[in-house]
Design a protein around this motif. Structure first.
Motif, short mmCIF file in Angstrom:
data_model
loop_
_atom_site.label_atom_id
_atom_site.label_comp_id
_atom_site.label_asym_id
_atom_site.label_seq_id
_atom_site.Cartn_x
_atom_site.Cartn_y
_atom_site.Cartn_z
N ILE A 171 0.86 -1.18 0.00
CA ILE A 171 0.00 0.00 0.00
C ILE A 171 0.90 1.23 0.00
O ILE A 171 1.69 1.45 0.92
N THR A 172 0.77 2.05 -1.04
CA THR A 172 1.53 3.29 -1.14
C THR A 172 0.55 4.45 -1.17
O THR A 172 -0.41 4.44 -1.95
N VAL A 173 0.75 5.44 -0.33
CA VAL A 173 -0.14 6.59 -0.24
C VAL A 173 0.53 7.81 -0.86
O VAL A 173 1.68 8.13 -0.55
N HIS A 174 -0.20 8.49 -1.75
CA HIS A 174 0.25 9.74 -2.35
C HIS A 174 -0.77 10.81 -2.01
O HIS A 174 -1.78 10.96 -2.71
N GLY A 175 -0.56 11.53 -0.93
CA GLY A 175 -1.52 12.53 -0.52
C GLY A 175 -2.83 11.89 -0.13
O GLY A 175 -2.89 11.08 0.80
N ASP A 176 -3.90 12.23 -0.87
CA ASP A 176 -5.20 11.62 -0.58
C ASP A 176 -5.52 10.49 -1.54
O ASP A 176 -6.66 10.05 -1.65
#
Length: 208
Positions: free
Chosen positions: A167-172
């Motif tokens: 799981i990679t999060v970029h901002g929202d």
């Protein structure tokens, strides 16, 4: 009763029994207190790491199983996190309480999804529209469990294989990786038999 320890391992626990939600300190000398929820509680599935929210599956009259939230601070009126015509259940807060992983049969079989988590502007509102969601599993899955750092999700595939997806999060925005097989479990029914899947669910939550 199905008990969920508070994620910071303090003394409070919560449990559901006979459609009600209770909160009780872990000491034997205290009594449990009932929490007023909007719908009968099917199962308590998580307590956020910061202690502010309890996530539970609720049985509604016009839909199947929905995910609801019970705030434990401030305005403590419960609200529906996800209300659809499908079974949306076994919700899990990410460690930073910014996301919720859950299983849903909206495709005709149970798959793992993730949605952003944010309290509604007004109590009583629900996330009923298409909204933003990301499908994590690709060939079916039940019982999501976050890795402690929030960078990976684990779940059971219909074959009984233990699966993992980065799981990679970029901002929202969220970018799930392709699921990979970790190993074959010995859970009878694998990721199809929900009752047997609880064997993994309870063990995984304690050790993953």
């Amino acid at each position: 009763a199905y008990e969920i320890p508070k994620r910071d391992w303090s003394s409070d626990v919560c449990s559901s029994d006979l459609g009600k939600l209770y909160v009780k300190a872990s000491t034997l000398t205290t009594t449990e207190e009932a929490v007023d929820t909007a719908n009968p509680v099917a199962a308590v599935t998580d307590w956020s790491r910061d202690g502010r929210f309890i996530l539970y599956s609720a049985v509604a009259s016009k839909t199947d199983i929905d995910l609801s939230v019970q705030p434990m601070a401030g305005d403590q009126r419960p609200w529906a996190f996800l209300k659809t015509p499908f079974d949306d259940t076994i919700g899990r807060f990410s460690p930073d309480v910014q996301w919720v992983a859950y299983m849903s049969n909206e495709s005709g079989r149970f798959e793992i999804y993730v949605r952003p988590f944010a309290p509604p502007a007004a109590a009583g509102t629900a996330n009923t529209g298409p909204g933003r969601k990301w499908q994590i599993s690709t060939t079916g899955g039940i019982y999501p469990v976050w890795r402690a750092d929030g960078n990976e999700l684990f779940y059971l595939a219909p074959s009984g294989d233990m699966m993992a997806a980065s799981i990679t999060v970029h901002g929202d925005m969220l970018e799930p990786g392709a699921p990979v097989t970790l190993f074959r479990t010995r859970i009878y029914g694998g990721g199809v038999e929900n009752g047997q899947g609880r064997q993994y669910d309870e063990i995984g939550r304690a050790h993953v």
